[in-house]
Motif scaffolding. Structure first.
Motif, PDB file in Angstrom:
ATOM      1  N   LEU A 424      22.416 -18.837 -17.215  1.00 42.76           N
ATOM      2  CA  LEU A 424      22.754 -17.599 -17.665  1.00 42.76           C
ATOM      3  C   LEU A 424      22.648 -17.417 -19.345  1.00 42.76           C
ATOM      4  CD1 LEU A 424      26.221 -17.505 -15.680  1.00 42.76           C
ATOM      5  CD2 LEU A 424      24.560 -16.050 -15.385  1.00 42.76           C
ATOM      6  N   PRO A 425      22.670 -18.518 -20.304  1.00 43.69           N
ATOM      7  CA  PRO A 425      22.792 -18.090 -21.521  1.00 43.69           C
ATOM      8  C   PRO A 425      21.118 -17.771 -21.735  1.00 43.69           C
ATOM      9  CG  PRO A 425      24.054 -20.036 -20.987  1.00 43.69           C
ATOM     10  CD  PRO A 425      24.496 -20.438 -19.787  1.00 43.69           C
ATOM     11  N   GLY A 426      20.239 -18.669 -20.996  1.00 43.31           N
ATOM     12  CA  GLY A 426      18.744 -18.555 -21.624  1.00 43.31           C
ATOM     13  C   GLY A 426      18.847 -17.178 -20.809  1.00 43.31           C
ATOM     14  N   LEU A 427      18.970 -16.736 -19.709  1.00 41.06           N
ATOM     15  CA  LEU A 427      18.558 -15.449 -19.385  1.00 41.06           C
ATOM     16  C   LEU A 427      19.106 -14.310 -20.112  1.00 41.06           C
ATOM     17  CD1 LEU A 427      19.545 -15.889 -15.207  1.00 41.06           C
ATOM     18  CD2 LEU A 427      17.537 -16.093 -15.907  1.00 41.06           C
ATOM     19  N   THR A 428      20.798 -14.073 -20.545  1.00 39.86           N
ATOM     20  CA  THR A 428      20.875 -13.371 -21.443  1.00 39.86           C
ATOM     21  C   THR A 428      20.297 -13.240 -22.852  1.00 39.86           C
ATOM     22  OG1 THR A 428      22.854 -14.305 -19.730  1.00 39.86           O
ATOM     23  CG2 THR A 428      22.923 -12.491 -22.604  1.00 39.86           C
ATOM     24  N   GLU A 429      20.106 -14.564 -23.092  1.00 36.91           N
ATOM     25  CA  GLU A 429      19.376 -14.552 -24.472  1.00 36.91           C
ATOM     26  C   GLU A 429      18.135 -13.618 -24.266  1.00 36.91           C
ATOM     27  OE1 GLU A 429      16.872 -15.216 -28.261  1.00 36.91           O
ATOM     28  OE2 GLU A 429      16.630 -16.198 -25.844  1.00 36.91           O
ATOM     29  N   VAL A 430      17.086 -13.964 -23.390  1.00 35.24           N
ATOM     30  CA  VAL A 430      15.421 -13.161 -23.684  1.00 35.24           C
ATOM     31  C   VAL A 430      15.769 -11.476 -22.940  1.00 35.24           C
ATOM     32  CG1 VAL A 430      15.818 -13.675 -20.924  1.00 35.24           C
ATOM     33  CG2 VAL A 430      13.237 -13.710 -22.427  1.00 35.24           C
ATOM     34  N   VAL A 431      16.715 -11.149 -22.458  1.00 34.90           N
ATOM     35  CA  VAL A 431      16.482 -10.425 -21.816  1.00 34.90           C
ATOM     36  C   VAL A 431      17.494  -8.604 -23.339  1.00 34.90           C
ATOM     37  CG1 VAL A 431      18.123  -8.704 -20.514  1.00 34.90           C
ATOM     38  CG2 VAL A 431      17.498 -10.824 -19.218  1.00 34.90           C
ATOM     39  N   ASP A 432      18.689  -9.666 -23.377  1.00 39.60           N
ATOM     40  CA  ASP A 432      19.663  -9.243 -24.819  1.00 39.60           C
ATOM     41  C   ASP A 432      18.310  -8.708 -26.257  1.00 39.60           C
ATOM     42  OD1 ASP A 432      21.701  -8.003 -25.143  1.00 39.60           O
ATOM     43  OD2 ASP A 432      22.433  -9.150 -26.430  1.00 39.60           O
ATOM     44  N   ARG A 433      17.618  -9.704 -25.594  1.00 37.52           N
ATOM     45  CA  ARG A 433      16.441  -9.814 -27.423  1.00 37.52           C
ATOM     46  C   ARG A 433      15.779  -8.505 -26.852  1.00 37.52           C
ATOM     47  NH1 ARG A 433      11.829 -13.902 -27.104  1.00 37.52           N
ATOM     48  NH2 ARG A 433      13.521 -15.762 -25.972  1.00 37.52           N
ATOM     49  N   GLN A 434      15.368  -7.869 -26.414  1.00 42.09           N
ATOM     50  CA  GLN A 434      14.454  -6.767 -26.092  1.00 42.09           C
ATOM     51  C   GLN A 434      15.634  -5.706 -26.252  1.00 42.09           C
ATOM     52  OE1 GLN A 434      11.638  -7.755 -25.746  1.00 42.09           O
ATOM     53  NE2 GLN A 434      12.469  -9.880 -25.440  1.00 42.09           N
ATOM     54  N   ARG A 435      16.747  -5.345 -26.485  1.00 42.69           N
ATOM     55  CA  ARG A 435      17.619  -4.438 -27.069  1.00 42.69           C
ATOM     56  C   ARG A 435      17.707  -3.298 -25.516  1.00 42.69           C
ATOM     57  NH1 ARG A 435      20.550  -4.220 -31.166  1.00 42.69           N
ATOM     58  NH2 ARG A 435      21.071  -2.419 -31.522  1.00 42.69           N
ATOM     59  N   PRO A 436      18.069  -3.917 -24.232  1.00 38.93           N
ATOM     60  CA  PRO A 436      17.493  -2.736 -23.116  1.00 38.93           C
ATOM     61  C   PRO A 436      17.896  -1.406 -22.681  1.00 38.93           C
ATOM     62  CG  PRO A 436      18.250  -4.959 -22.039  1.00 38.93           C
ATOM     63  CD  PRO A 436      17.480  -5.006 -23.480  1.00 38.93           C
ATOM     64  N   ASP A 437      17.675  -0.860 -22.572  1.00 35.18           N
ATOM     65  CA  ASP A 437      18.164   0.346 -22.169  1.00 35.18           C
ATOM     66  C   ASP A 437      18.760   0.189 -20.042  1.00 35.18           C
ATOM     67  OD1 ASP A 437      18.606   1.969 -24.328  1.00 35.18           O
ATOM     68  OD2 ASP A 437      16.348   2.160 -24.039  1.00 35.18           O
ATOM     69  N   VAL A 438      17.736  -0.809 -19.567  1.00 32.58           N
ATOM     70  CA  VAL A 438      17.146  -0.323 -17.511  1.00 32.58           C
ATOM     71  C   VAL A 438      16.875  -1.441 -17.661  1.00 32.58           C
ATOM     72  CG1 VAL A 438      17.016   0.224 -16.062  1.00 32.58           C
ATOM     73  CG2 VAL A 438      17.095   2.117 -18.265  1.00 32.58           C
ATOM     74  N   VAL A 439      17.581  -3.088 -16.894  1.00 35.45           N
ATOM     75  CA  VAL A 439      17.105  -4.033 -15.945  1.00 35.45           C
ATOM     76  C   VAL A 439      16.684  -3.994 -15.159  1.00 35.45           C
ATOM     77  CG1 VAL A 439      17.127  -6.175 -16.531  1.00 35.45           C
ATOM     78  CG2 VAL A 439      18.049  -5.067 -18.123  1.00 35.45           C
ATOM     79  N   LEU A 440      15.719  -4.732 -14.509  1.00 38.71           N
ATOM     80  CA  LEU A 440      15.298  -4.969 -13.572  1.00 38.71           C
ATOM     81  C   LEU A 440      15.237  -5.971 -12.971  1.00 38.71           C
ATOM     82  CD1 LEU A 440      13.393  -1.727 -14.410  1.00 38.71           C
ATOM     83  CD2 LEU A 440      13.288  -1.355 -12.195  1.00 38.71           C
ATOM     84  N   LEU A 441      16.143  -5.951 -11.298  1.00 38.15           N
ATOM     85  CA  LEU A 441      16.440  -7.854 -11.358  1.00 38.15           C
ATOM     86  C   LEU A 441      15.807  -8.420 -10.170  1.00 38.15           C
ATOM     87  CD1 LEU A 441      19.651  -8.766 -12.614  1.00 38.15           C
ATOM     88  CD2 LEU A 441      17.405  -8.497 -13.986  1.00 38.15           C
ATOM     89  N   SER A 442      15.005  -9.168  -9.971  1.00 38.97           N
ATOM     90  CA  SER A 442      14.476  -9.877  -8.295  1.00 38.97           C
ATOM     91  C   SER A 442      14.925 -11.520  -8.267  1.00 38.97           C
ATOM     92  CB  SER A 442      13.096  -9.723  -8.795  1.00 38.97           C
ATOM     93  OG  SER A 442      12.159  -8.684  -9.117  1.00 38.97           O
ATOM     94  N   GLU A 443      14.599 -11.850  -7.281  1.00 36.12           N
ATOM     95  CA  GLU A 443      15.502 -12.426  -6.236  1.00 36.12           C
ATOM     96  C   GLU A 443      17.060 -13.162  -7.160  1.00 36.12           C
ATOM     97  OE1 GLU A 443      12.572 -16.508  -6.808  1.00 36.12           O
ATOM     98  OE2 GLU A 443      11.253 -15.695  -5.700  1.00 36.12           O
ATOM     99  N   VAL A 444      18.475 -12.191  -6.602  1.00 34.41           N
ATOM    100  CA  VAL A 444      19.100 -11.779  -7.620  1.00 34.41           C
ATOM    101  C   VAL A 444      19.369 -12.899  -6.356  1.00 34.41           C
ATOM    102  CG1 VAL A 444      21.281 -10.283  -8.323  1.00 34.41           C
ATOM    103  CG2 VAL A 444      19.046  -9.801  -9.008  1.00 34.41           C
ATOM    104  N   ASP A 445      20.613 -13.471  -6.513  1.00 36.62           N
ATOM    105  CA  ASP A 445      21.613 -14.052  -5.166  1.00 36.62           C
ATOM    106  C   ASP A 445      23.217 -13.735  -5.936  1.00 36.62           C
ATOM    107  OD1 ASP A 445      22.416 -16.082  -3.591  1.00 36.62           O
ATOM    108  OD2 ASP A 445      22.981 -17.535  -5.392  1.00 36.62           O
ATOM    109  N   ARG A 446      24.136 -13.811  -4.905  1.00 35.22           N
ATOM    110  CA  ARG A 446      25.292 -13.049  -4.805  1.00 35.22           C
ATOM    111  C   ARG A 446      26.493 -14.636  -4.794  1.00 35.22           C
ATOM    112  NH1 ARG A 446      26.590  -7.307  -4.670  1.00 35.22           N
ATOM    113  NH2 ARG A 446      28.132  -8.893  -6.794  1.00 35.22           N
ATOM    114  N   ALA A 447      25.824 -15.367  -3.909  1.00 30.90           N
ATOM    115  CA  ALA A 447      26.643 -16.279  -3.168  1.00 30.90           C
ATOM    116  C   ALA A 447      26.345 -17.007  -2.016  1.00 30.90           C
ATOM    117  CB  ALA A 447      27.875 -15.231  -2.414  1.00 30.90           C
TER     118      ALA A 447
END
Length: 636
Positions: A424-447
């Motif tokens: 999670l820290p790696g995912l958060t860092e690389v996405v947040d670094r782009q200062r996004p307004d919109v994020v589209l995610l694939s292969e999302v697992d919820r349970a």
């Protein structure tokens, strides 16, 4: 009584540690052994099943060497592997440590079974406490945290477990029973149903999101975790109390089967009743097997005692093999393409039949822990989860519509990095670094139990501070998502034609309300090509759906499209009037993340949206690189 309490507590601790190891080992089959989905599903299944088949030899070892030395040795190995997993850097070291811990845990269970004829209180407490802790930890296990608190809690659990196992005479008053075979046989199937349905905090959160977010936008995990204490309380209360006599005792098997059927229907709005019914039913079924037999006769021979111990050992080993067969059978379907809805129903049916067939003889007292007090204590622990949960901020309009939007598209591989660790820290860092307004995610697992039972979407959204809309694809807890700092309206999801691809696919459309009547359409998708072919049919369906949904408004279509520039599927988007936002930066490789050679992650935009600063920032937090671009909106 003190020895019985110690035995029950030690069994519960061992179950908790074994589940911790499984939450590392199961994802490792896909992310480490599986080598970025290039390994055949049949080979991964054989690897998984092989260790459980190997454990079938443990009862013979216990019979030859003795239960106590085998149990103590296996407990030490399980404890050492569990502690080492907190420090491992990932990769094959992590996989083999988890495998060693799994095998040690299976052998330990066989050793404990040889000496314990009444395992239900320990098994039930282990399942319930593990679920409560998982909820309190926001479904991020201690093994993935690695901070001082994680080390402290892990060390305390490991030390108590080893000391409890090594305590002389700890099982002296429970060896002399003649039963326990049915209860031990159900340990594995019960573990599977608890992790998949009955006691899954991530599934409870996802199920609540389907019920409370009428507009499709998830805002807070607070209410999502509310069903967890109810499920835990229902499970423990039914598992630790005497079941009724006669046909009334059928309520447990019926409730369990009903919960499994609701889960198998793959409807998000049925997940919550499925959890609650399965929790109560599973606990009641375990109580029915909390053995009715009496103590051994003084005239029982040593060989009779040994035979009974061996039967319990083979029962738990066979039950854990059922766990493996059920898990492999259910999740392999998403690679091999066969129907899997029957798997949880069949496993629940097995549990129901074994439980109802148990002799309703003279049941023992519910000890060693008073049922209501034990249930209240564990439920209180689970109640901490919604109290400690962080709210996800609600997006709101800024001062007028923006001039630009930064869009990020990312295949997050269920949250697991190239090293096989939940990152999670790696995912958060690389996405947040782009200062996004919109994020589209694939292969999302919820349970998915296969991936450790995390709600990856809610966890990532909370860290980014962005509300989300989820689009189920393979089933109600696996799919795609859109996160936005601007309000999202009118979510719609289109199931895509399978055309021979085993994993389900969809297209999720939302409208961004940018204020002053300015709106932009966004579509997130993950195309799943059939074997040996491109996703042409799915690409055409997405392009048609997206342009109709946008109805002339600015449009963004993005995700893991599994097609490269020049391919026929790629052309479906350009033929629909969409432009490649990365055309000026080609070639822009995105997969695999450590040595990108393919251009398969894309962002397409409608005329009037001007792309700039296209980038695929390097990261190993997934097996894909994210893609990001800044879009200048058309003048108003």
């Amino acid at each position: 009584m003190r020895y019985r309490q110690l035995t029950t507590g030690t069994l519960a601790l061992g179950v908790i540690l074994l589940i911790d190891v499984l939450r590392v080992w199961l994802p490792g089959i896909i992310t480490i052994f599986g080598q970025a989905a290039s390994t055949p599903a049949e080979l991964m299944g054989a690897f998984a099943l092989g260790w459980f088949v190997l454990a079938l030899g443990a009862p013979a070892v216990v019979r030859r060497v003795g239960a106590r030395p085998v149990t103590v040795a296996a407990a030490v190995l399980l404890a050492a592997a569990r502690l080492a997993l907190t420090a491992t850097p990932g990769g094959r070291t992590q996989l083999w440590l988890a495998t060693a811990g799994l095998l040690a845990g299976l052998v330990w269970l066989v050793g404990v079974a040889a000496d314990t004829d009444r395992p239900v209180p320990g098994l039930a407490l282990g399942f319930a406490v593990n679920a409560a802790l998982h909820a309190v930890l926001d479904t991020v296990d201690l093994v993935w945290r690695g901070d001082w608190l994680a080390w402290l809690l892990s060390s305390v659990a490991v030390v108590l477990f080893v000391l409890g196992t090594a305590q002389p005479g700890a099982r002296a008053d429970v060896v002399a029973g003649t039963g326990g075979v049915r209860a031990w046989l159900l340990a594995g199937p019960a573990l599977l149903l608890a992790g998949m349905v009955a006691l899954s905090p991530a599934l409870a959160r996802t199920g609540m999101s389907y019920l409370v977010a009428g507009d499709g936008v998830a805002r807070s995990p607070l209410f999502g975790l509310a069903p967890v204490p109810v499920a835990v309380a229902g499970f423990l209360c039914t598992a630790l109390t005497r079941p009724p006599r006669g046909w009334i005792r059928a309520y447990g098997p019926v409730a369990l089967l009903a919960g499994a059927v609701l889960f198998a229907l793959d409807r998000g709005d049925l997940l919550l009743p499925a959890i609650l019914l399965a929790a109560v039913g599973l606990g009641a079924c375990l109580a029915l097997t909390d053995d009715a037999s009496g103590p051994e006769s003084d005239t029982s021979s040593a060989s009779d005692t040994s035979d009974r111990a061996a039967r319990r050992g083979y029962a738990v080993a066979a039950g854990m093999l059922v766990f493996a067969l059920g898990a492999v059978g259910y999740y392999s379907a998403y690679d091999l393409g066969y129907p899997n809805a029957a798997v949880p129903v069949v496993v629940a049916g097995l549990v129901a039949v074994v439980a109802f067939a148990a002799r309703p003889g003279v049941h023992r007292l519910p000890g060693p822990f008073p049922p209501l007090r034990a249930a209240a204590a564990v439920t209180a622990l689970a109640l901490l989860a919604p109290v400690l949960a962080d709210d996800i901020p609600v997006a709101s309009n800024r001062d007028g519509p923006p001039e630009r939007l930064t869009v990020v598209a990312y295949n997050i591989r269920m949250g697991f990095g190239l090293d096989g660790r939940f990152d999670l820290p790696g995912l958060t860092e690389v996405v947040d670094r782009q200062r996004p307004d919109v994020v589209l995610l694939s292969e999302v697992d919820r349970a998915w139990l296969l991936n450790g039972g995390h709600d990856t979407l809610d966890l990532l959204a909370g860290r980014l501070g962005m509300p989300y809309v989820f689009g189920p694809a393979a089933d109600p807890v696996w799919g795609d998502a859109v996160l936005s700092r601007w309000p999202m309206r009118d979510p719609r999801s289109l199931p895509l034609p399978a055309v021979g691809a085993p994993t389900g696919a969809q297209a999720l459309a939302v409208t961004l309300d940018l204020g002053d009547g300015v709106r932009t359409a966004v579509v997130s998708t993950h195309l799943q090509p059939p074997p040996g072919r491109g996703p042409v049919v799915q690409a055409r369906a997405v392009a048609d759906f997206a342009t109709r949904y946008a109805a002339g408004r600015p449009l963004v279509v993005a995700g893991d499209l599994n097609t490269e520039p020049g391919d026929e599927a790629y052309a479906e988007f350009t033929n629909a009037g969409l432009a490649d936002a990365f055309a000026a930066a080609r070639p822009l490789m995105t997969s695999p993340a450590d040595d990108p050679r393919e251009q398969i992650d894309h962002i397409f935009v409608s005329p009037g949206l001007t792309p700039s600063d296209p980038v695929a920032p390097r990261s190993t937090a997934s097996d894909h690189l994210p893609v990001a671009v800044t879009l200048t909106l058309p003048p108003r």
